[in-house]
Design an enzyme around this catalytic site. Structure first.
Site, PDB file in Angstrom:
ATOM      1  N   SER A  13       0.768  -1.033   0.093  1.00 28.59           N
ATOM      2  CA  SER A  13       0.072  -0.065  -0.071  1.00 28.59           C
ATOM      3  C   SER A  13       0.839   1.316   0.108  1.00 28.59           C
ATOM      4  O   SER A  13       0.422   2.270  -0.465  1.00 28.59           O
ATOM      5  CB  SER A  13      -0.927  -0.080   1.012  1.00 28.59           C
ATOM      6  OG  SER A  13      -0.303  -0.089   2.266  1.00 28.59           O
TER       7      SER A  13
ATOM      8  N   HIS B  35      -5.529  -3.884  -2.201  1.00 32.88           N
ATOM      9  CA  HIS B  35      -5.066  -2.798  -3.055  1.00 32.88           C
ATOM     10  C   HIS B  35      -5.236  -3.268  -4.549  1.00 32.88           C
ATOM     11  O   HIS B  35      -4.994  -2.568  -5.277  1.00 32.88           O
ATOM     12  CB  HIS B  35      -4.088  -2.153  -2.849  1.00 32.88           C
ATOM     13  CG  HIS B  35      -4.105  -1.038  -1.765  1.00 32.88           C
ATOM     14  ND1 HIS B  35      -4.651   0.121  -2.006  1.00 32.88           N
ATOM     15  CD2 HIS B  35      -3.484  -0.754  -0.550  1.00 32.88           C
ATOM     16  CE1 HIS B  35      -4.515   0.977  -0.909  1.00 32.88           C
ATOM     17  NE2 HIS B  35      -3.911   0.395   0.022  1.00 32.88           N
TER      18      HIS B  35
ATOM     19  N   LYS C 176     -12.487  -0.455  -0.793  1.00 28.13           N
ATOM     20  CA  LYS C 176     -11.535   0.328  -1.694  1.00 28.13           C
ATOM     21  C   LYS C 176     -12.192   0.378  -2.857  1.00 28.13           C
ATOM     22  O   LYS C 176     -13.307   0.860  -3.071  1.00 28.13           O
ATOM     23  CB  LYS C 176     -10.065  -0.159  -1.622  1.00 28.13           C
ATOM     24  CG  LYS C 176      -9.214  -0.073  -0.293  1.00 28.13           C
ATOM     25  CD  LYS C 176      -8.103  -0.462  -0.296  1.00 28.13           C
ATOM     26  CE  LYS C 176      -7.195   0.351   0.941  1.00 28.13           C
ATOM     27  NZ  LYS C 176      -6.770  -0.863   1.786  1.00 28.13           N
TER      28      LYS C 176
HETATM   29  C1  LIG Z   1      -6.854  -1.137   3.522  1.00 26.05           C
HETATM   30  C2  LIG Z   1      -5.943  -2.504   3.670  1.00 26.05           C
HETATM   31  C3  LIG Z   1      -6.592  -3.336   4.771  1.00 26.05           C
HETATM   32  C4  LIG Z   1      -7.731  -2.934   5.690  1.00 26.05           C
HETATM   33  O1  LIG Z   1      -9.011  -2.888   4.938  1.00 26.05           O
HETATM   34  P1  LIG Z   1     -10.326  -2.592   5.869  1.00 26.05           P
HETATM   35  O2  LIG Z   1     -11.403  -3.394   5.264  1.00 26.05           O
HETATM   36  O3  LIG Z   1     -10.324  -1.120   5.657  1.00 26.05           O
HETATM   37  O4  LIG Z   1     -10.140  -3.101   7.293  1.00 26.05           O
HETATM   38  C5  LIG Z   1      -6.160  -4.679   4.819  1.00 26.05           C
HETATM   39  N1  LIG Z   1      -5.016  -5.043   4.327  1.00 26.05           N
HETATM   40  C6  LIG Z   1      -4.449  -4.269   3.055  1.00 26.05           C
HETATM   41  C7  LIG Z   1      -3.333  -4.750   2.320  1.00 26.05           C
HETATM   42  C8  LIG Z   1      -5.084  -2.975   2.918  1.00 26.05           C
HETATM   43  O5  LIG Z   1      -4.602  -2.151   1.971  1.00 26.05           O
END
Ligand SMILES: *Cc1c(COP(=O)(O)O)cnc(C)c1O
Length: 392
Positions: free
Chosen positions: A179, A207, A238
């Protein structure tokens, strides 16, 4: 003990964060999440959300959520196994399995919870987990909740050395797309090592799901290893509508056991109907490749223009585009100048990224126009020049 002495310590800790330019401020939006935002009362271009496919305020997603509110209610007031599973929860799980090419999928309130539930259910002190040093915080915390022996690898050579340690089960875990760097895990090499050392592979594809691969199935699809990855976790928060929800997807027995034992699943509320319906609509929209095509075209355009303007970008082709500054103060001041000129970007510094590797992480959306991209590059150039003048 009264609070007074703790208060002094906490205030000192907060003052230290401010002094080191590490204090995070929340800007208040009064608009939906979109390529354009209203922030602190002004319209700005948005280059820092995970709304890669522009689905967070898409009319079809909103309509589906509204319909679910009216026909399925506001909340579940239950965990899944007591009286909190509607047919749509099962539909969403099977839709995700189809997309990801897996046996089965289990929903969580978030991917943070999915990662929090998976390790302790599958691993104990007889087992070893091998985790990339840049993995998401939720993976690190999830591993801590298990009794498995932990190894952190940075390179494939380190991973191979760690794989030769004796253990009942070995699980390699990696982000699909990292990320903070936007780089992609070398899943083919990882799967080869897993075969050689009899290990399982888990990918957190938060992502990448909806974005990478011909059908949006993510990093394993992009790299042709979908049938060699044992566990995929990801988020609905996302690209896929951006609301909330996460999942673990993989072999039938793994998912079945998670439903029986995984604590964030058993002891936390079922996803609300509107979120489930919105996510199903987002999956329908993401099935059309045109948004992905626009996203990758925008990313290539932006990267080329930024490089030509002399910025240092971490290499890659992904819609996460890190513009490197090194110094936390520099990154924060450039981001602030850009925000004042109407382009919303966010600077990241320690502890989110390593000390001395501060950056502005630009995130591209399929919904950005050519003009939006031009304005972002121009704002970067103007803010950098103003910052150079300030120093001299
Ligand atoms: C954004 C993200 C999460 C968290 O996701 P949520 O559903 O907001 O808890 C977990 N792992 C990765 C790699 C992320 O980028």
């Amino acid at each position: 003990m009264t609070y007074a002495s703790v208060q002094t310590e906490l205030r000192t800790a907060l003052d230290e964060l401010r002094a080191a330019d590490l204090y995070k401020i929340e800007h208040r939006l009064t608009s939906p999440q979109s390529a354009r935002l209203v922030v602190d009362g002004r319209e700005v271009l948005n280059f820092c959300s995970n709304n890669y496919l522009g689905l967070a305020d898409h009319p079809a997603v909103i309509d589906a959520a509204k319909h679910a509110l009216e026909t399925r209610g506001f909340g579940m007031a239950s965990v899944r196994f007591i009286c909190g599973t509607q047919t749509e929860h099962a539909d969403l799980e099977s839709r995700l399995s189809t997309l990801l090419g897996t046996d089965a999928t289990i929903l969580y309130s978030s991917c943070f919870d999915a990662n929090g539930g998976v390790f302790a259910t599958l691993l104990d002190e007889r087992d070893a987990v091998l985790s990339h040093t840049l993995n998401h915080a939720s993976i690190i915390d999830g591993i801590r909740l298990s009794k498995a022996r932990r190894h952190r690898y940075r390179t494939l050579t380190e991973l191979e050395t760690q794989l030769s340690t004796p253990a009942r089960r070995r699980l390699i875990v990696t982000d699909g797309v990292f990320s903070m760097d936007g780089s992609i895990a070398p899943l083919r090499d990882i799967c080869d090592l897993a075969d050689r050392y009899d290990a399982m592979v888990m990918v957190d594809d938060s992502h990448a799901v909806g974005i990478l691969g011909p059908t949006g199935a993510g990093t394993p699809e992009l790299l042709g290893v979908q049938d060699r990855v044992d566990i995929v976790t990801g988020t609905l928060g996302k690209a896929l509508g951006g609301a909330s929800g996460g999942y673990v997807s993989g072999h039938a027995e793994i998912v079945e056991l998670l439903r029986q034992h995984s604590r964030p699943y058993l002891f936390s509320n079922a996803l609300p109907p509107a979120i489930v319906a919105g996510a199903l609509a987002a999956l329908d929209l993401a099935a059309d490749p045109s948004r992905r095509v626009a996203l990758h075209r925008n990313t290539a355009t932006f990267r080329t223009r930024m490089e030509r303007s002399g910025f240092h970008l971490l290499p890659g082709e992904r819609p996460i585009v890190p513009i490197m500054f090194g110094d936390a103060g520099d990154a924060a001041r450039v981001a602030e100048l850009m925000r004042r000129s109407g382009v919303y970007v966010t600077a990241f510094s320690y502890p989110v990224v390593p000390m001395g590797e501060a950056r502005i992480r630009v995130q591209i959306s399929s919904e950005h126009s050519r003009d939006d991209l031009d304005r972002c590059v121009a704002a970067f150039v103007a803010a950098r020049d103003a910052e150079l003048v300030r120093r001299t």
